[in-house]
Enzyme design. Sequence first.
Site, PDB file in Angstrom:
ATOM      1  N   ASP A  83       0.846  -1.205   0.000  1.00 49.86           N
ATOM      2  CA  ASP A  83       0.000   0.000   0.000  1.00 49.86           C
ATOM      3  C   ASP A  83       0.875   1.246   0.000  1.00 49.86           C
ATOM      4  O   ASP A  83       0.555   2.257  -0.643  1.00 49.86           O
ATOM      5  CB  ASP A  83      -0.906  -0.023   1.247  1.00 49.86           C
ATOM      6  CG  ASP A  83      -2.115   0.895   1.143  1.00 49.86           C
ATOM      7  OD1 ASP A  83      -1.999   1.942   0.498  1.00 49.86           O
ATOM      8  OD2 ASP A  83      -3.167   0.572   1.719  1.00 49.86           O
ATOM      9  N   CYS A  85      -4.294   4.999  -2.237  1.00 54.95           N
ATOM     10  CA  CYS A  85      -4.741   4.357  -3.470  1.00 54.95           C
ATOM     11  C   CYS A  85      -4.715   5.391  -4.595  1.00 54.95           C
ATOM     12  O   CYS A  85      -5.430   6.383  -4.530  1.00 54.95           O
ATOM     13  CB  CYS A  85      -6.155   3.803  -3.276  1.00 54.95           C
ATOM     14  SG  CYS A  85      -6.854   3.173  -4.800  1.00 54.95           S
ATOM     15  N   ASN A 137      -1.407   5.406   4.955  1.00 53.86           N
ATOM     16  CA  ASN A 137      -1.966   4.570   6.028  1.00 53.86           C
ATOM     17  C   ASN A 137      -1.511   5.147   7.363  1.00 53.86           C
ATOM     18  O   ASN A 137      -0.506   5.852   7.434  1.00 53.86           O
ATOM     19  CB  ASN A 137      -1.383   3.149   5.943  1.00 53.86           C
ATOM     20  CG  ASN A 137      -1.932   2.365   4.786  1.00 53.86           C
ATOM     21  OD1 ASN A 137      -1.466   2.487   3.661  1.00 53.86           O
ATOM     22  ND2 ASN A 137      -2.916   1.539   5.056  1.00 53.86           N
TER      23      ASN A 137
HETATM   24  P1  HMG Z   1      -8.648  -4.254 -17.050  1.00 51.50           P
HETATM   25  O1  HMG Z   1      -7.909  -3.411 -18.019  1.00 51.50           O
HETATM   26  O2  HMG Z   1     -10.140  -4.085 -16.939  1.00 51.50           O
HETATM   27  O3  HMG Z   1      -8.267  -5.786 -17.277  1.00 51.50           O
HETATM   28  O4  HMG Z   1      -8.032  -4.025 -15.627  1.00 51.50           O
HETATM   29  P2  HMG Z   1      -8.785  -6.868 -18.279  1.00 51.50           P
HETATM   30  O5  HMG Z   1      -9.210  -8.043 -17.461  1.00 51.50           O
HETATM   31  O6  HMG Z   1      -9.773  -6.267 -19.249  1.00 51.50           O
HETATM   32  O7  HMG Z   1      -7.449  -7.249 -19.083  1.00 51.50           O
HETATM   33  C1  HMG Z   1      -6.799  -6.336 -19.975  1.00 51.50           C
HETATM   34  C2  HMG Z   1      -5.374  -6.807 -20.234  1.00 51.50           C
HETATM   35  O8  HMG Z   1      -4.619  -6.706 -19.037  1.00 51.50           O
HETATM   36  C3  HMG Z   1      -5.257  -8.263 -20.675  1.00 51.50           C
HETATM   37  O9  HMG Z   1      -4.121  -8.330 -21.539  1.00 51.50           O
HETATM   38  C4  HMG Z   1      -4.917  -9.000 -19.415  1.00 51.50           C
HETATM   39  O10 HMG Z   1      -4.191 -10.211 -19.597  1.00 51.50           O
HETATM   40  C5  HMG Z   1      -4.052  -7.982 -18.716  1.00 51.50           C
HETATM   41  P3  HMG Z   1      -4.307  -8.453 -23.135  1.00 51.50           P
HETATM   42  O11 HMG Z   1      -5.156  -9.665 -23.308  1.00 51.50           O
HETATM   43  O12 HMG Z   1      -5.011  -7.167 -23.521  1.00 51.50           O
HETATM   44  O13 HMG Z   1      -2.884  -8.540 -23.608  1.00 51.50           O
HETATM   45  N1  HMG Z   1      -4.146  -8.157 -17.255  1.00 51.50           N
HETATM   46  C6  HMG Z   1      -3.114  -8.343 -16.409  1.00 51.50           C
HETATM   47  N2  HMG Z   1      -1.784  -8.382 -16.612  1.00 51.50           N
HETATM   48  C7  HMG Z   1      -1.007  -8.603 -15.519  1.00 51.50           C
HETATM   49  N3  HMG Z   1      -1.502  -8.757 -14.260  1.00 51.50           N
HETATM   50  C8  HMG Z   1      -2.823  -8.712 -14.036  1.00 51.50           C
HETATM   51  C9  HMG Z   1      -3.675  -8.483 -15.157  1.00 51.50           C
HETATM   52  N4  HMG Z   1      -5.017  -8.368 -15.253  1.00 51.50           N
HETATM   53  C10 HMG Z   1      -5.285  -8.174 -16.531  1.00 51.50           C
HETATM   54  N5  HMG Z   1      -3.300  -8.883 -12.804  1.00 51.50           N
HETATM   55  C11 HMG Z   1      -7.515  -4.698 -13.387  1.00 51.50           C
HETATM   56  C12 HMG Z   1      -8.552  -4.669 -14.488  1.00 51.50           C
HETATM   57  C13 HMG Z   1      -8.190  -5.122 -12.096  1.00 51.50           C
HETATM   58  C14 HMG Z   1      -6.405  -5.651 -13.745  1.00 51.50           C
HETATM   59  C15 HMG Z   1      -6.934  -3.256 -13.255  1.00 51.50           C
HETATM   60  O14 HMG Z   1      -7.992  -2.381 -13.088  1.00 51.50           O
HETATM   61  C16 HMG Z   1      -5.992  -3.110 -12.097  1.00 51.50           C
HETATM   62  O15 HMG Z   1      -4.898  -3.657 -12.126  1.00 51.50           O
HETATM   63  N6  HMG Z   1      -6.382  -2.332 -11.053  1.00 51.50           N
HETATM   64  C17 HMG Z   1      -5.604  -2.220  -9.832  1.00 51.50           C
HETATM   65  C18 HMG Z   1      -5.646  -0.844  -9.248  1.00 51.50           C
HETATM   66  C19 HMG Z   1      -4.881  -0.846  -7.955  1.00 51.50           C
HETATM   67  O16 HMG Z   1      -3.900  -1.565  -7.799  1.00 51.50           O
HETATM   68  N7  HMG Z   1      -5.314  -0.015  -6.987  1.00 51.50           N
HETATM   69  C20 HMG Z   1      -4.654   0.075  -5.701  1.00 51.50           C
HETATM   70  C21 HMG Z   1      -4.845  -1.125  -4.853  1.00 51.50           C
HETATM   71  S1  HMG Z   1      -6.378  -1.142  -3.956  1.00 51.50           S
HETATM   72  C22 HMG Z   1      -6.060  -0.231  -2.543  1.00 51.50           C
HETATM   73  O17 HMG Z   1      -5.033   0.378  -2.423  1.00 51.50           O
HETATM   74  C23 HMG Z   1      -7.069  -0.216  -1.415  1.00 51.50           C
HETATM   75  C24 HMG Z   1      -6.651  -1.077  -0.229  1.00 51.50           C
HETATM   76  O18 HMG Z   1      -5.406  -0.637   0.306  1.00 51.50           O
HETATM   77  C25 HMG Z   1      -7.706  -0.981   0.887  1.00 51.50           C
HETATM   78  C26 HMG Z   1      -8.115   0.444   1.226  1.00 51.50           C
HETATM   79  O19 HMG Z   1      -7.250   1.268   1.529  1.00 51.50           O
HETATM   80  O20 HMG Z   1      -9.310   0.692   1.150  1.00 51.50           O
HETATM   81  C27 HMG Z   1      -6.502  -2.541  -0.636  1.00 51.50           C
HETATM   82 MG    MG Z   2      -5.143   1.049   1.649  1.00 47.04          MG
END
Ligand code: HMG
Ligand code: MG
Length: 305
Positions: free
Chosen positions: A16, A240, A249
């Site tokens: 995070d 985030c 955090n």
């Molecule tokens: P998307 O573009 O909708 O993915 O992203 P998709 O399923 O349509 O796939 C598109 C392409 O990406 C495909 O490749 C997949 O293979 C590839 P192509 O066929 O076009 O060549 N792909 C990946 N490649 C590597 N690793 C993967 C992956 N997934 C798809 N995992 C997705 C959807 C969820 C992947 C994207 O939106 C994403 O990565 N989001 C993450 C955002 C993030 O990390 N935010 C911060 C974390 S959450 C947080 O901090 C909150 C928390 O701390 C709690 C709190 O504080 O509340 C947890």
């Molecule tokens: Mg968080």
Amino acid sequence: MQLPKQVMIKEVGPRDGLQNEKTHISTADKVQLVNLLGQTGLNYIEVTSFVHPKWIPQLADAVEVLQAIKRHKDITYAALVPNMRGLERALQAEVDEVSIFMSASESHNQSNINKPIEDTFPILKEVVVGAKAAKKHVRGYISTVIGCPYEGYIHPDKVLRVTEKLLEMGVTEISLGDTIGVGVPTQVEFLLEELLKRYPAEKFAMHFHDTRGTALANIIKSLEMGMTKFDSALGGLGGCPYAKGASGNVATEDVLYLFDEMGIETGIDRQKVLEAALFIEEKLGKAVASKQMAIVRNERSANQR
Ligand code: HMG
Ligand code: MG
């Protein structure tokens, strides 16, 4: 106040924390950070994230980091996983525990993982099934449990809806995220009252961001309500990138000060956490936000005068 004798802190700084930093941290430095944290007495470290590297470029080296860290048998090394592609990479890197994540609010879910809430459930279900088949525990984060940057206050009913689904899928624990650090103790109390009518406290961990300085107050309220598991990040790093206005955090060393002085056991050496915070502060090239680190800096400059 009825207080627990012991609580558990889950360190989320390497994930995070670093996901929200623009300064590139090398793979070797990430490994060194996790190794330093591994010497503090922590028994849970969220090491990295297997999200799409385009979405979080800082953690594109997730496989390399997990494969290079020095593992201790009594530490769980966890990572964030959004979907099956992420799970494949996480299993390849031999993650110990998988953390899935989604939001209580529709618009943050959309901006963070590019899908409506309803479409997210089947994707996460697949991950839980796949992770369990590989004999991994799964933790579930729910973000924006009190406030959303786009929708404002979030009613506990929305958190209950997601909680129910995640528990049905088989997650062992839910981490309740105040993603943008807007919550205050009265809201934490209301949320927990509603959740605890239905589920035992052990099912939940609290994940407070400290954007408005209310995280420690919220932790005290949570303790009072019977919660014993808390996420925090060394140096108060974190946020985030897909939640406007989100910042760090609550800092692990500040939480430790609170617990240490209240006589609540964590098993963690605060001094060693400060050493890890000093290490990452130097690598980031900026002062980190924790109160304990500000004290360390002040003492150092007083000694140099
Ligand atoms: P998307 O573009 O909708 O993915 O992203 P998709 O399923 O349509 O796939 C598109 C392409 O990406 C495909 O490749 C997949 O293979 C590839 P192509 O066929 O076009 O060549 N792909 C990946 N490649 C590597 N690793 C993967 C992956 N997934 C798809 N995992 C997705 C959807 C969820 C992947 C994207 O939106 C994403 O990565 N989001 C993450 C955002 C993030 O990390 N935010 C911060 C974390 S959450 C947080 O901090 C909150 C928390 O701390 C709690 C709190 O504080 O509340 C947890
Ligand atoms: Mg968080």
